[in-house]
Scaffold this motif. Structure first.
Motif, PDB file in Angstrom:
ATOM      1  N   VAL A 168      15.775  36.576   6.505  1.00  0.00           N
ATOM      2  CA  VAL A 168      16.496  35.703   5.566  1.00  0.00           C
ATOM      3  C   VAL A 168      17.619  36.474   4.875  1.00  0.00           C
ATOM      4  N   ALA A 169      17.355  37.740   4.528  1.00  0.00           N
ATOM      5  CA  ALA A 169      18.393  38.569   3.910  1.00  0.00           C
ATOM      6  C   ALA A 169      19.582  38.719   4.854  1.00  0.00           C
ATOM      7  N   PHE A 170      19.313  38.845   6.133  1.00  0.00           N
ATOM      8  CA  PHE A 170      20.363  39.020   7.141  1.00  0.00           C
ATOM      9  C   PHE A 170      21.225  37.759   7.269  1.00  0.00           C
ATOM     10  N   ILE A 171      20.583  36.584   7.333  1.00  0.00           N
ATOM     11  CA  ILE A 171      21.347  35.350   7.572  1.00  0.00           C
ATOM     12  C   ILE A 171      22.118  34.870   6.343  1.00  0.00           C
ATOM     13  N   THR A 172      21.762  35.356   5.144  1.00  0.00           N
ATOM     14  CA  THR A 172      22.505  34.938   3.946  1.00  0.00           C
ATOM     15  C   THR A 172      23.763  35.774   3.723  1.00  0.00           C
ATOM     16  N   SER A 173      23.908  36.853   4.495  1.00  0.00           N
ATOM     17  CA  SER A 173      25.101  37.738   4.401  1.00  0.00           C
ATOM     18  C   SER A 173      25.432  38.125   2.954  1.00  0.00           C
ATOM     19  N   PRO A 174      24.532  38.840   2.271  1.00  0.00           N
ATOM     20  CA  PRO A 174      24.776  39.220   0.873  1.00  0.00           C
ATOM     21  C   PRO A 174      25.862  40.282   0.749  1.00  0.00           C
ATOM     22  N   PRO A 175      26.507  40.383  -0.420  1.00  0.00           N
ATOM     23  CA  PRO A 175      27.515  41.433  -0.643  1.00  0.00           C
ATOM     24  C   PRO A 175      26.827  42.783  -0.861  1.00  0.00           C
ATOM     25  N   VAL A 176      26.472  43.442   0.235  1.00  0.00           N
ATOM     26  CA  VAL A 176      25.703  44.696   0.175  1.00  0.00           C
ATOM     27  C   VAL A 176      26.463  45.791  -0.579  1.00  0.00           C
ATOM     28  N   GLY A 177      27.760  45.893  -0.340  1.00  0.00           N
ATOM     29  CA  GLY A 177      28.569  46.911  -1.013  1.00  0.00           C
ATOM     30  C   GLY A 177      28.501  46.778  -2.527  1.00  0.00           C
ATOM     31  N   GLU A 178      28.625  45.549  -3.007  1.00  0.00           N
ATOM     32  CA  GLU A 178      28.542  45.284  -4.449  1.00  0.00           C
ATOM     33  C   GLU A 178      27.168  45.658  -4.987  1.00  0.00           C
ATOM     34  N   ALA A 179      26.125  45.373  -4.205  1.00  0.00           N
ATOM     35  CA  ALA A 179      24.754  45.700  -4.621  1.00  0.00           C
ATOM     36  C   ALA A 179      24.571  47.213  -4.724  1.00  0.00           C
ATOM     37  N   ILE A 180      25.138  47.960  -3.780  1.00  0.00           N
ATOM     38  CA  ILE A 180      25.018  49.430  -3.792  1.00  0.00           C
ATOM     39  C   ILE A 180      25.714  50.011  -5.020  1.00  0.00           C
ATOM     40  N   VAL A 181      26.908  49.514  -5.327  1.00  0.00           N
ATOM     41  CA  VAL A 181      27.652  49.998  -6.503  1.00  0.00           C
ATOM     42  C   VAL A 181      26.850  49.730  -7.779  1.00  0.00           C
ATOM     43  N   ALA A 249      18.342  38.624  -0.073  1.00  0.00           N
ATOM     44  CA  ALA A 249      18.304  37.221   0.376  1.00  0.00           C
ATOM     45  C   ALA A 249      18.764  36.294  -0.746  1.00  0.00           C
ATOM     46  N   VAL A 250      18.240  36.528  -1.963  1.00  0.00           N
ATOM     47  CA  VAL A 250      18.619  35.697  -3.125  1.00  0.00           C
ATOM     48  C   VAL A 250      20.072  35.933  -3.493  1.00  0.00           C
ATOM     49  N   LEU A 251      20.511  37.200  -3.450  1.00  0.00           N
ATOM     50  CA  LEU A 251      21.891  37.540  -3.798  1.00  0.00           C
ATOM     51  C   LEU A 251      22.875  36.853  -2.850  1.00  0.00           C
ATOM     52  N   GLY A 252      22.510  36.781  -1.571  1.00  0.00           N
ATOM     53  CA  GLY A 252      23.363  36.109  -0.591  1.00  0.00           C
ATOM     54  C   GLY A 252      23.575  34.651  -0.928  1.00  0.00           C
ATOM     55  N   VAL A 253      22.511  33.985  -1.394  1.00  0.00           N
ATOM     56  CA  VAL A 253      22.600  32.567  -1.774  1.00  0.00           C
ATOM     57  C   VAL A 253      23.390  32.421  -3.077  1.00  0.00           C
ATOM     58  N   VAL A 254      23.069  33.263  -4.063  1.00  0.00           N
ATOM     59  CA  VAL A 254      23.739  33.208  -5.374  1.00  0.00           C
ATOM     60  C   VAL A 254      25.239  33.477  -5.238  1.00  0.00           C
ATOM     61  N   SER A 255      25.605  34.478  -4.411  1.00  0.00           N
ATOM     62  CA  SER A 255      27.014  34.867  -4.264  1.00  0.00           C
ATOM     63  C   SER A 255      27.857  33.764  -3.622  1.00  0.00           C
ATOM     64  N   LYS A 256      27.213  32.839  -2.916  1.00  0.00           N
ATOM     65  CA  LYS A 256      27.940  31.724  -2.307  1.00  0.00           C
ATOM     66  C   LYS A 256      28.100  30.550  -3.266  1.00  0.00           C
ATOM     67  N   GLY A 257      27.514  30.701  -4.475  1.00  0.00           N
ATOM     68  CA  GLY A 257      27.642  29.651  -5.487  1.00  0.00           C
ATOM     69  C   GLY A 257      26.742  28.456  -5.255  1.00  0.00           C
ATOM     70  N   LEU A 258      25.718  28.613  -4.411  1.00  0.00           N
ATOM     71  CA  LEU A 258      24.798  27.505  -4.129  1.00  0.00           C
ATOM     72  C   LEU A 258      23.835  27.312  -5.302  1.00  0.00           C
ATOM     73  N   ALA A 259      23.529  26.051  -5.597  1.00  0.00           N
ATOM     74  CA  ALA A 259      22.664  25.735  -6.734  1.00  0.00           C
ATOM     75  C   ALA A 259      21.196  25.895  -6.357  1.00  0.00           C
ATOM     76  N   ILE A 260      20.487  26.767  -7.083  1.00  0.00           N
ATOM     77  CA  ILE A 260      19.061  26.997  -6.835  1.00  0.00           C
ATOM     78  C   ILE A 260      18.236  26.067  -7.722  1.00  0.00           C
ATOM     79  N   ASP A 261      17.256  25.409  -7.136  1.00  0.00           N
ATOM     80  CA  ASP A 261      16.396  24.463  -7.859  1.00  0.00           C
ATOM     81  C   ASP A 261      15.526  25.230  -8.853  1.00  0.00           C
ATOM     82  N   PRO A 262      15.692  24.992 -10.176  1.00  0.00           N
ATOM     83  CA  PRO A 262      14.921  25.744 -11.180  1.00  0.00           C
ATOM     84  C   PRO A 262      13.420  25.443 -11.157  1.00  0.00           C
ATOM     85  N   SER A 263      13.016  24.300 -10.592  1.00  0.00           N
ATOM     86  CA  SER A 263      11.591  23.945 -10.564  1.00  0.00           C
ATOM     87  C   SER A 263      10.816  24.794  -9.549  1.00  0.00           C
TER      88      SER A 263
END
Length: 406
Positions: A168-181, A249-263
């Motif tokens: 899942v982390a792979f398919i969400t394509s998270p900003p790895v460089g930003e995470a490392i910094v 995986a979560v960062l990849g979703v968040v970085s795309k601006g997708l709305a996560i269901d709070p429930s």
């Protein structure tokens, strides 16, 4: 005769490696429970790439805490509560009470998580799913070789979770460089996130899960230090891989601006990443994380009272089963007492400095450790963890206390 001896040695080495791996995965999978999945998702939403710094700090604390605890327990050949009672009579009983209460409270959440996992996986009602999961956990302790069964299930569940999280982390394509910094230079720091993550992954019973499992398997003494260290490092590495993969995986979703269901934030991430299949995958991960935490919490909590009575020692597997039953019935008829879970979460963060501080005192007592010399670097880092977690734990407890009376 020589051939027979060689084969016997190989069998013993294989059994020893299986136990070491089992203890490592028991600790790691106990640390990665339903609460961890939710906490990681929520904090990544809040902190974004800066959550990488929280993971780094929690892993550093994890390393120093676990290496100290595992080594002191196995060299002394005593469980945590027995060491505490030798340091100060009655302290072991106090520590056992804290851990059993904390373990029982969190196991309600673990059982609930197992029910939610089956619900996401196959659509079963969460309460029914929780009861089925509890029955599975109980079955493990009805088997004659319960320890070996527990080791194998922890390993299998751990591997499944790692593979699915990495995918899942792979398919969400998270900003790895930003995470490392942000790992080394975070844009924002959350003390509450650090305390919560540390309390949930090395607080309470989790600190002792691996060490107690090794003792029960007969691995103890100074000569076992290399194997014990290897097992602890594997457990910490597995925990780290799971944390990082889920965070990305979560960062990849968040970085795309997708709305996560709070429930149901964790389930929402997997669904946004991979559609309906992702939601089913979340169910598998949630169930695997929950069932191993149910088993780990029950086993380790009861291990803290085994030495108090020959009757408990004799029937400890049945007491573990009772522990699981009480957790399940509480969830089925009462639900998850949120306020209690919050306050126990803060208490869990305080158990770590109390337990680790006690063991560090014991490490320098000849009547407990014999002629063993505890490494200075482990003592210093252990003391630092005690001081940091004492301060942060008290601050968090003060913040959470009012919630108990709402």
């Amino acid at each position: 005769m020589t051939k027979l001896k060689t084969e016997t040695v190989k069998i013993k080495q294989k059994a020893s490696w299986s136990v070491l791996l089992g203890a490592a995965f028991l600790m790691a999978t106990s640390a990665i429970g339903p609460g961890f999945l939710t906490q990681t998702t929520v904090f990544t939403q809040e902190l974004a790439a800066s959550f990488a710094f929280v993971i780094l700090i929690s892993l550093v604390i994890d390393v120093f805490a676990q290496l100290n605890v595992w080594r002191i327990i196995t060299v002394s050949g005593l469980r945590g509560q027995e060491i505490a009672n030798k340091v100060l009579p009655g302290l072991g009983v106090f520590l056992a009470i804290l851990i059993v209460i904390g373990g029982l409270a969190f196991n309600i959440g673990n059982v609930a998580g197992a029910g939610l996992g089956l619900n996401a996986m196959v659509g079963i009602d969460p309460v029914t799913g929780a009861i089925i999961s509890a029955a599975f956990a109980i079955f493990i302790f009805l088997i004659k070789e319960a320890g070996k069964a527990m080791d194998k299930i922890a390993q299998l569940a751990g591997f499944v979770m790692i593979i699915l999280m990495i995918y899942v982390a792979f398919i969400t394509s998270p900003p790895v460089g930003e995470a490392i910094v942000n790992t080394f230079k975070p844009e924002q720091i959350s003390i509450f996130a650090i305390v919560t993550l540390v309390g949930g992954t090395v607080g309470g019973y989790i600190t002792f899960a691996g060490g107690h499992r090794l003792l029960d398997a007969g691995i103890k003494g100074v000569e076992s230090i290399p194997e014990v260290t290897k097992s602890a490092v594997i457990g910490i590495a597995v925990t780290g891989i799971m944390r990082i993969a889920l965070f990305l995986a979560v960062l990849g979703v968040v970085s795309k601006g997708l709305a996560i269901d709070p429930s149901n934030p964790s389930a929402s991430v997997f669904q946004l990443a991979a559609g309906n299949i992702g939601y089913r995958m979340f169910g598998v991960i949630m169930w695997a994380a929950a069932i191993t935490s149910v088993v780990g919490a029950a086993y380790t909590s009861v291990s803290f009272i085994r030495s108090f009575s020959p009757v408990i020692e004799k029937y400890h597997n049945w007491i573990i089963i009772l522990f699981i039953l009480v957790s399940t019935l509480t969830f089925a008829f009462i639900g998850r007492p949120v306020n209690v879970l919050l306050i126990v979460g803060a208490l869990n963060a305080l158990i770590l400095p109390i337990a680790l501080g006690t063991l560090l005192i014991a490490a320098n007592r000849k009547d407990i450790m014999g002629n063993y010399k505890h490494p200075l670097w482990l003592t210093i880092t252990g003391v630092l963890v005690v001081c940091i977690m004492s301060y942060l734990g008290v601050m968090t407890l003060i913040e959470q206390l009012p919630l108990l009376f709402k």
